[in-house]
Design an enzyme around this catalytic site. Structure first.
Site, PDB file in Angstrom:
ATOM      1  N   ASN A 119       0.834  -1.202   0.000  1.00 41.57           N
ATOM      2  CA  ASN A 119       0.000   0.000   0.000  1.00 41.57           C
ATOM      3  C   ASN A 119       0.864   1.246   0.000  1.00 41.57           C
ATOM      4  OD1 ASN A 119      -0.496   1.918   2.545  1.00 41.57           O
ATOM      5  ND2 ASN A 119       0.173  -0.075   3.339  1.00 41.57           N
ATOM      6  N   PHE A 123      -1.788   8.106   4.281  1.00 41.65           N
ATOM      7  CA  PHE A 123      -2.593   8.718   5.373  1.00 41.65           C
ATOM      8  C   PHE A 123      -3.872   9.370   4.861  1.00 41.65           C
ATOM      9  CE2 PHE A 123       0.982   9.691   8.736  1.00 41.65           C
ATOM     10  CZ  PHE A 123       1.068   8.337   9.014  1.00 41.65           C
ATOM     11  N   SER A 182       5.296   5.248   8.897  1.00 43.44           N
ATOM     12  CA  SER A 182       4.665   4.999   7.593  1.00 43.44           C
ATOM     13  C   SER A 182       5.646   5.382   6.496  1.00 43.44           C
ATOM     14  CB  SER A 182       3.393   5.824   7.448  1.00 43.44           C
ATOM     15  OG  SER A 182       3.001   5.808   6.085  1.00 43.44           O
ATOM     16  N   ASN A 184       4.831   6.042   3.522  1.00 40.82           N
ATOM     17  CA  ASN A 184       4.117   6.693   2.422  1.00 40.82           C
ATOM     18  C   ASN A 184       3.923   8.194   2.579  1.00 40.82           C
ATOM     19  OD1 ASN A 184       3.740   4.201   0.993  1.00 40.82           O
ATOM     20  ND2 ASN A 184       2.272   3.666   2.592  1.00 40.82           N
ATOM     21  N   THR A 185       4.468   8.762   3.646  1.00 37.38           N
ATOM     22  CA  THR A 185       4.490  10.224   3.794  1.00 37.38           C
ATOM     23  C   THR A 185       5.965  10.619   3.756  1.00 37.38           C
ATOM     24  OG1 THR A 185       2.466  10.244   5.102  1.00 37.38           O
ATOM     25  CG2 THR A 185       3.913  12.153   5.341  1.00 37.38           C
ATOM     26  N   LYS A 218       5.063   3.478  17.336  1.00 35.35           N
ATOM     27  CA  LYS A 218       5.103   2.458  16.278  1.00 35.35           C
ATOM     28  C   LYS A 218       6.284   2.700  15.354  1.00 35.35           C
ATOM     29  CE  LYS A 218       2.262   0.125  12.867  1.00 35.35           C
ATOM     30  NZ  LYS A 218       0.900  -0.068  12.388  1.00 35.35           N
ATOM     31  N   ASN A 247       5.732  -1.451  11.448  1.00 34.89           N
ATOM     32  CA  ASN A 247       4.947  -0.998  10.304  1.00 34.89           C
ATOM     33  C   ASN A 247       5.323  -1.833   9.060  1.00 34.89           C
ATOM     34  OD1 ASN A 247       3.343   0.789   8.633  1.00 34.89           O
ATOM     35  ND2 ASN A 247       3.624   2.307  10.245  1.00 34.89           N
ATOM     36  N   SER A 319      -3.127  -7.576   7.243  1.00 38.97           N
ATOM     37  CA  SER A 319      -3.159  -8.218   5.923  1.00 38.97           C
ATOM     38  C   SER A 319      -3.805  -9.599   5.943  1.00 38.97           C
ATOM     39  CB  SER A 319      -1.743  -8.340   5.355  1.00 38.97           C
ATOM     40  OG  SER A 319      -1.163  -7.067   5.253  1.00 38.97           O
TER      41      SER A 319
HETATM   42  C1  LIG Z   1      -3.712  -0.808   3.546  1.00 35.54           C
HETATM   43  C2  LIG Z   1      -2.893  -0.580   4.779  1.00 35.54           C
HETATM   44  C3  LIG Z   1      -2.970   0.650   5.424  1.00 35.54           C
HETATM   45  C4  LIG Z   1      -2.216   0.877   6.582  1.00 35.54           C
HETATM   46  N1  LIG Z   1      -2.331   2.087   7.202  1.00 35.54           N
HETATM   47  C5  LIG Z   1      -1.653   2.296   8.368  1.00 35.54           C
HETATM   48  C6  LIG Z   1      -1.804   3.512   9.084  1.00 35.54           C
HETATM   49  O1  LIG Z   1      -2.570   4.399   8.698  1.00 35.54           O
HETATM   50  N2  LIG Z   1      -1.079   3.668  10.221  1.00 35.54           N
HETATM   51  C7  LIG Z   1      -0.228   2.708  10.697  1.00 35.54           C
HETATM   52  O2  LIG Z   1       0.383   2.910  11.753  1.00 35.54           O
HETATM   53  N3  LIG Z   1      -0.091   1.540  10.045  1.00 35.54           N
HETATM   54  C8  LIG Z   1      -0.775   1.309   8.902  1.00 35.54           C
HETATM   55  N4  LIG Z   1      -0.632   0.113   8.248  1.00 35.54           N
HETATM   56  C9  LIG Z   1       0.324  -0.890   8.750  1.00 35.54           C
HETATM   57  C10 LIG Z   1      -0.339  -1.963   9.596  1.00 35.54           C
HETATM   58  O3  LIG Z   1      -0.890  -1.412  10.770  1.00 35.54           O
HETATM   59  C11 LIG Z   1       0.690  -3.050   9.987  1.00 35.54           C
HETATM   60  O4  LIG Z   1       1.714  -2.456  10.760  1.00 35.54           O
HETATM   61  C12 LIG Z   1       1.326  -3.731   8.776  1.00 35.54           C
HETATM   62  O5  LIG Z   1       0.377  -3.919   7.755  1.00 35.54           O
HETATM   63  C13 LIG Z   1       1.934  -5.087   9.122  1.00 35.54           C
HETATM   64  O6  LIG Z   1       0.968  -5.985   9.591  1.00 35.54           O
HETATM   65  P1  LIG Z   1       0.293  -7.120   8.660  1.00 35.54           P
HETATM   66  O7  LIG Z   1       1.396  -7.835   7.972  1.00 35.54           O
HETATM   67  O8  LIG Z   1      -0.497  -7.972   9.609  1.00 35.54           O
HETATM   68  O9  LIG Z   1      -0.592  -6.390   7.711  1.00 35.54           O
HETATM   69  C14 LIG Z   1      -1.376  -0.141   7.088  1.00 35.54           C
HETATM   70  C15 LIG Z   1      -1.307  -1.364   6.430  1.00 35.54           C
HETATM   71  C16 LIG Z   1      -2.051  -1.606   5.297  1.00 35.54           C
HETATM   72  C17 LIG Z   1      -1.962  -2.940   4.614  1.00 35.54           C
END
Ligand SMILES: Cc1cc2nc3c(=O)[nH]c(=O)nc-3n(C[C@H](O)[C@H](O)[C@H](O)COP(=O)(O)O)c2cc1C
Length: 355
Positions: A119, A123, A182, A184-185, A218, A247, A319
């Site tokens: 992704n 934000f 993150s 992405n910022t 985080k 993250n 995920s």
């Molecule tokens: C689509 C998407 C959006 C996410 N948005 C955020 C976010 O806004 N803030 C954040 O701290 N982590 C965000 N994450 C990260 C997740 O909280 C998590 O740390 C990361 O996906 C790893 O866990 P997973 O493998 O179980 O998905 C996002 C992850 C995904 C897939």
């Protein structure tokens, strides 16, 4: 007479049947439908504190150690529905002071063959005011709901954004999660550098106020050993409630899917080993003096159990819900109890870091 299928098994069967149809949709459309469905869902049976999977972290009683990670419910639309799916806690956000639309679409990709997601949402969220209206509406509702805070992309004072967010949402948060990880910022992750991080955490702690919720931090999985030591030191020094590790990653382990080269943060199965290793690194850097929350690639009870044995007091996932469906929290917690018994532990706390 055969025993009826438990609720979570029925949910998984139904999800397996409808998943091909869901996967025909663009990933962000499917996510929107999931949120809409959760809004309409009957309350569901929640986990309650005091059971054998209960864990106390930073003074908070978590009914079980399996949480929904940030990013699924960015705007705090469905925290109670998620708790009703059996999650022990949920983390709303990331929320920024002002609404922002995020990066251009498409920005969310399923890597089916890899059980992964990439992704670059950036934000996207409706901003603090809209979220606060929702939090006001559920004020007094029980359940562990953390609020994950971020900074606006075009802010000229990002530290002030975090402080503003801490003031605004502290009254509604069981804990505050400061997200400086993150990918992405642009530039956000440089807030993990020693000087900036100290300044940021001091500002957030001050803004959160006396008697406010504990502050969690985080972090990214893409950190060097020196960064890990510095973050661990600052976290202990500032008496944070917990570190959330981790993250999404910018790394690209070998992947099979056609979306492998998309820009953004990778999550899901290919992140699992890296996130597990980072958790171990933080465990040794903190010497067990700071609770850790393990996140990244957790898809089943064995993954959750391995993370707990490596040092996590709590775990989160996102995920895997895409691939396994809404029964995942109950499936994991049910088997977690069995794994705990198998290995001779009477509580989660007792098993933490016993790898
Ligand atoms: C689509 C998407 C959006 C996410 N948005 C955020 C976010 O806004 N803030 C954040 O701290 N982590 C965000 N994450 C990260 C997740 O909280 C998590 O740390 C990361 O996906 C790893 O866990 P997973 O493998 O179980 O998905 C996002 C992850 C995904 C897939």
């Amino acid at each position: 007479m055969p025993k009826p299928e438990p609720d979570y098994a029925r949910k998984s069967m139904v999800y397996k049947l409808i998943r091909p149809a869901i996967f025909l949709l663009n990933a962000e459309t499917a996510h929107g439908l999931a949120i809409a469905a959760l809004k309409r869902k009957p309350a569901g049976k929640r986990a309650v504190a005091g059971g054998k999977l209960s864990v106390r972290v930073a003074g908070i009683d978590f009914p079980n150690p399996v949480g929904m990670a940030a990013g699924f419910d960015k705007d705090g639309e469905v925290p109670d529905a998620l708790l009703g799916l059996g999650f022990g806690f949920t983390e709303v956000g990331s929320i920024t002071p002002l609404p922002q639309s995020g990066n251009p679409k498409p920005r969310l990709f399923r890597l089916r063959e890899d059980r992964a997601v990439i992704n670059r949402m950036g934000f996207n969220n409706g901003g603090a005011m809209a979220a606060i209206r929702r939090f006001e509406a559920r004020r007094g509702t029980p359940g562990v709901v953390g609020i994950n805070i971020g900074a606006n992309k075009d802010s000229d004072d990002r530290i002030a954004d975090y402080a503003r967010m801490a003031v605004a949402v502290a009254p509604f948060a069981t804990y505050l999660a400061v997200n400086v990880s993150s990918p992405n910022t642009p530039g956000l992750r440089s807030l993990q550098d020693e000087g900036a991080l100290s300044e940021l955490l001091d500002a957030v702690i001050k803004a959160r106020g006396e008697g406010g919720p504990p502050v969690f931090l985080k972090v990214a999985p893409d950190l060097e050993p020196a960064d890990i030591d510095a973050i661990a030191r600052i976290a202990i020094d500032r008496k944070l409630g917990a570190l959330i590790v981790s993250n999404t990653t910018l790394a690209r382990p070998p992947l099979k899917s056609k979306h492998a080269c998309e820009t953004g943060g990778l999550s899901g199965a290919p992140l699992r080993d890296l996130a597990q290793q980072r958790l171990r690194d933080f465990r040794s850097a903190t010497g067990g003096a700071m609770p850790l929350i393990g996140v990244g690639g957790i898809a089943c009870a064995d993954d959750a159990w391995a993370r707990i044995r490596a040092g996590a007091s709590l775990v989160q996932l996102y995920s895997a819900m895409v691939y396994e469906g809404p029964g995942i929290a109950r499936r994991i917690t049910r088997r977690l109890g069995k794994l705990m018994k198998r290995d001779g532990f009477t509580s989660i706390a007792e098993a933490v870091g016993t790898e």
